[in-house]
Design a protein around this motif. Sequence first.
Motif, PDB file in Angstrom:
ATOM      1  N   VAL A 262     -13.451   8.892   0.423  1.00 28.01           N
ATOM      2  CA  VAL A 262     -12.585   7.969  -0.331  1.00 28.01           C
ATOM      3  C   VAL A 262     -11.162   7.968   0.224  1.00 28.01           C
ATOM      4  N   MET A 263     -10.784   9.064   0.842  1.00 27.14           N
ATOM      5  CA  MET A 263      -9.434   9.111   1.408  1.00 27.14           C
ATOM      6  C   MET A 263      -9.291   8.046   2.500  1.00 27.14           C
ATOM      7  N   SER A 264     -10.373   7.818   3.239  1.00 23.61           N
ATOM      8  CA  SER A 264     -10.308   6.764   4.264  1.00 23.61           C
ATOM      9  C   SER A 264     -10.151   5.410   3.592  1.00 23.61           C
ATOM     10  N   GLU A 265     -10.806   5.223   2.437  1.00 25.71           N
ATOM     11  CA  GLU A 265     -10.661   3.950   1.708  1.00 25.71           C
ATOM     12  C   GLU A 265      -9.201   3.786   1.250  1.00 25.71           C
ATOM     13  N   THR A 266      -8.619   4.894   0.800  1.00 27.25           N
ATOM     14  CA  THR A 266      -7.230   4.831   0.324  1.00 27.25           C
ATOM     15  C   THR A 266      -6.299   4.353   1.439  1.00 27.25           C
ATOM     16  N   MET A 267      -6.592   4.794   2.654  1.00 27.80           N
ATOM     17  CA  MET A 267      -5.690   4.454   3.767  1.00 27.80           C
ATOM     18  C   MET A 267      -6.009   3.098   4.398  1.00 27.80           C
ATOM     19  N   MET A 268      -7.245   2.603   4.124  1.00 23.57           N
ATOM     20  CA  MET A 268      -7.711   1.414   4.844  1.00 23.57           C
ATOM     21  C   MET A 268      -6.745   0.225   4.694  1.00 23.57           C
ATOM     22  N   GLY A 269      -6.371  -0.351   5.825  1.00 24.85           N
ATOM     23  CA  GLY A 269      -5.484  -1.512   5.818  1.00 24.85           C
ATOM     24  C   GLY A 269      -4.035  -1.174   5.519  1.00 24.85           C
ATOM     25  N   ARG A 270      -3.762   0.105   5.259  1.00 25.12           N
ATOM     26  CA  ARG A 270      -2.380   0.473   4.904  1.00 25.12           C
ATOM     27  C   ARG A 270      -1.731   1.310   5.985  1.00 25.12           C
ATOM     28  N   ILE A 271      -2.506   1.650   7.014  1.00 23.22           N
ATOM     29  CA  ILE A 271      -1.972   2.583   7.995  1.00 23.22           C
ATOM     30  C   ILE A 271      -2.519   2.228   9.369  1.00 23.22           C
ATOM     31  N   ASN A 272      -1.669   2.255  10.385  1.00 25.73           N
ATOM     32  CA  ASN A 272      -2.191   2.247  11.748  1.00 25.73           C
ATOM     33  C   ASN A 272      -1.419   3.309  12.520  1.00 25.73           C
ATOM     34  N   SER A 273      -1.633   3.396  13.822  1.00 26.07           N
ATOM     35  CA  SER A 273      -1.066   4.553  14.517  1.00 26.07           C
ATOM     36  C   SER A 273       0.468   4.569  14.539  1.00 26.07           C
ATOM     37  N   ASN A 274       1.113   3.414  14.250  1.00 27.84           N
ATOM     38  CA  ASN A 274       2.583   3.399  14.323  1.00 27.84           C
ATOM     39  C   ASN A 274       3.267   3.194  12.996  1.00 27.84           C
ATOM     40  N   ASN A 275       2.535   2.727  12.007  1.00 31.15           N
ATOM     41  CA  ASN A 275       3.246   2.317  10.805  1.00 31.15           C
ATOM     42  C   ASN A 275       2.417   2.395   9.536  1.00 31.15           C
ATOM     43  N   ILE A 276       3.141   2.334   8.425  1.00 31.88           N
ATOM     44  CA  ILE A 276       2.486   2.298   7.122  1.00 31.88           C
ATOM     45  C   ILE A 276       2.882   0.990   6.482  1.00 31.88           C
ATOM     46  N   TYR A 277       1.930   0.400   5.763  1.00 34.62           N
ATOM     47  CA  TYR A 277       2.165  -0.927   5.244  1.00 34.62           C
ATOM     48  C   TYR A 277       1.504  -1.037   3.864  1.00 34.62           C
ATOM     49  N   PHE A 278       2.238  -1.531   2.884  1.00 32.81           N
ATOM     50  CA  PHE A 278       1.652  -1.775   1.564  1.00 32.81           C
ATOM     51  C   PHE A 278       1.784  -3.249   1.250  1.00 32.81           C
ATOM     52  N   GLU A 279       0.626  -3.950   1.205  1.00 33.98           N
ATOM     53  CA  GLU A 279       0.752  -5.386   0.905  1.00 33.98           C
ATOM     54  C   GLU A 279       1.212  -5.597  -0.538  1.00 33.98           C
ATOM     55  N   GLU A 280       1.110  -4.531  -1.360  1.00 31.33           N
ATOM     56  CA  GLU A 280       1.528  -4.620  -2.764  1.00 31.33           C
ATOM     57  C   GLU A 280       3.056  -4.632  -2.886  1.00 31.33           C
ATOM     58  N   LEU A 281       3.758  -4.226  -1.832  1.00 29.13           N
ATOM     59  CA  LEU A 281       5.224  -4.098  -1.919  1.00 29.13           C
ATOM     60  C   LEU A 281       5.893  -4.982  -0.871  1.00 29.13           C
ATOM     61  N   ASP A 282       7.127  -5.305  -1.107  1.00 25.80           N
ATOM     62  CA  ASP A 282       7.874  -5.972  -0.053  1.00 25.80           C
ATOM     63  C   ASP A 282       9.251  -5.320  -0.042  1.00 25.80           C
ATOM     64  N   SER A 283       9.993  -5.529   1.059  1.00 21.31           N
ATOM     65  CA  SER A 283      11.250  -4.794   1.170  1.00 21.31           C
ATOM     66  C   SER A 283      12.221  -5.212   0.061  1.00 21.31           C
TER      67      SER A 283
END
Length: 602
Positions: A262-283
């Motif tokens: 499930v930890m992989s599910e938690t990270m899915m689409g929110r992390i790649n090798s250079n950055n973290i991204y939350f589509e739920e948030l914006d700057s």
Amino acid sequence: MCGIVGYIGPKEKKEILLDGLKELEYRGYDSAGIAIIEDKKLNHFKAVGKLENLANKTKDYHSSGFGVAIGHTRWATHGKPTELNAHPHLGKYSFVVHNGIIENYQSLKDKLQKNGVTFLSQTDTETIVHLFEYQCKQDQNAFESFKKTISELEGAYATLLITEVAPDTIFFAKNGSPMLIGFDGDDIYFASSDTPIIGKAKEVYYLEDGEYGYAKEGEVKLFDANGEKKFQKQSLSTDKASAQKDGYRFFMEKEIYEQSRVMSETMMGRINSNNIYFEELDSEFLNGIEAIKICACGTSYHSALASSYLFERLARIPCAVEIASEFRYKEPLLKQNTLFITISQSGETADTLEALKMAKRAGLKSLTVCNVDNSSIVRESDRAILTRAGIEKGVASTKAFATQTMVLWMLSVYMASLKGTISQDVLKGEIDAMIHTPKALIVNEGLHEKIHRLSKRYLHGHGFFFIGRDLFYPLALEGALKLKEISYLHAEGYPAGEMKHGPIALADSELFTIALMPRSLHYEKIKSNVEELSARDATILAISPMPFDLADDFIQTKYDSHPMLEFFEMMVITQILALEISIRLGNDVDMPRNLAKSVTVE
Ligand code: F6R
């Protein structure tokens, strides 16, 4: 997470599909759909949200006579949870459902689009049905077309396909995602786990990776890379609860073992090798935030407390954590420009919900980290980040805690990179450690066996102290809570450096100390705290990557390159220790006395 159901036979198909999908509901989903061919006619229905919505849409539809049927609950990966993206996906005359991810879908899609195929959804799944119909044009043979279709797919899949060109047949294939076939006389069922077919099918065959074939006229033809294959059915359990436990003794045990996945599910689409991204948030949402206040209860509070070290250390933002029931009545001073975060597995905890309402009344921006979509806390919050742990059935929280902590860790690093408080190297190091977390959560059989054996020495005494420093102090609190909840033994979590300010008076051989001794964070400090206890004859179980001679029992950990990897590996050990002690004491691990899973009263 997605679920599949299929049926071929004369019974009422809508009910079989809806009933089966209901059994998969606990996995979490955001849309659902069914497709049925009977009398050579295709019918299909889809709905976003709960299964009730699909049931409402289909209330005037009833199937009659022989037919084929497939259904699906979708948990969005490629594309938003909309009706167009829900399965089953239609070509011109065929429908497909699919679990998993088709990795080469973009290149297949490009090729099909060049050949004039129009796509309606944003999903990888739709590629399968178009590829099939494209092949059908050249082959004029549905099975050959299906075979060629799956030979082109790369990635993980479990898929069912029905088509008007073979209206009495269900085509199936499995590679990397689970799928099974159930049998009851001439009736044939398909499902992604056995709960939807328990009580319906008498026998079952669990498909292996690389197997595919079709079901028709009460028979299943099975193939793999070597051609047609004989297969052995086995009888199917009739006990739903035990089937849902997948062979584990308790849901809590199953949920501990699930943490890596499930930890992989938690990270899915929110992390790649250079950055973290939350589509739920914006700057813009985080703009101007100068402090963080977190409110939660119980285990969720421990996760919040752990994150406060990360928010301050990495994002250099002041972070205060409060128990929601205390916060409510202290007439708190809430400063504008404070981000108010709630943490909750259920999203229904009364105290946490009320704390959130107070913060909103004071005009603060609110964010929740929650496991249940559409729960009261999610609905009440300005923004929500879902932990994606899947339903947690054991009353003692395990995977919810792990995924909450991961989301908060990711959020602290995300905010740190927005604020520029960490260097690129540090950012890379954090992301690298996150990516390795699922490994640190794998429960090794030898380790479980070792904890089982040593647990017999910890069934008496006059109490437990779990001790740790820094991030490992909240983990000590959580370890102690797990143990007391399910063993009914007295346990306390304590900051290791505080022991000498009072509790050390309790030290004797009947005081059990569980010492969390990470290598990567203040090792020498915690070591000397544990030495002080050892000198007073406390019984010590040390958990550390570094050999420690003064321990009575010692569990050596492996992942010592980053404090959070150490955190998660030690978390699993404390969970299994509580589990094994509770089992030895003969307690009901999943439903401990006096406790409820969702605390909706204050
Ligand atoms: C302990 C446990 C509880 C919950 C607490 C808050 O294992 O599960 O302490 O953490 O009742 O519940 P949620 O997270 O649903 O708000």
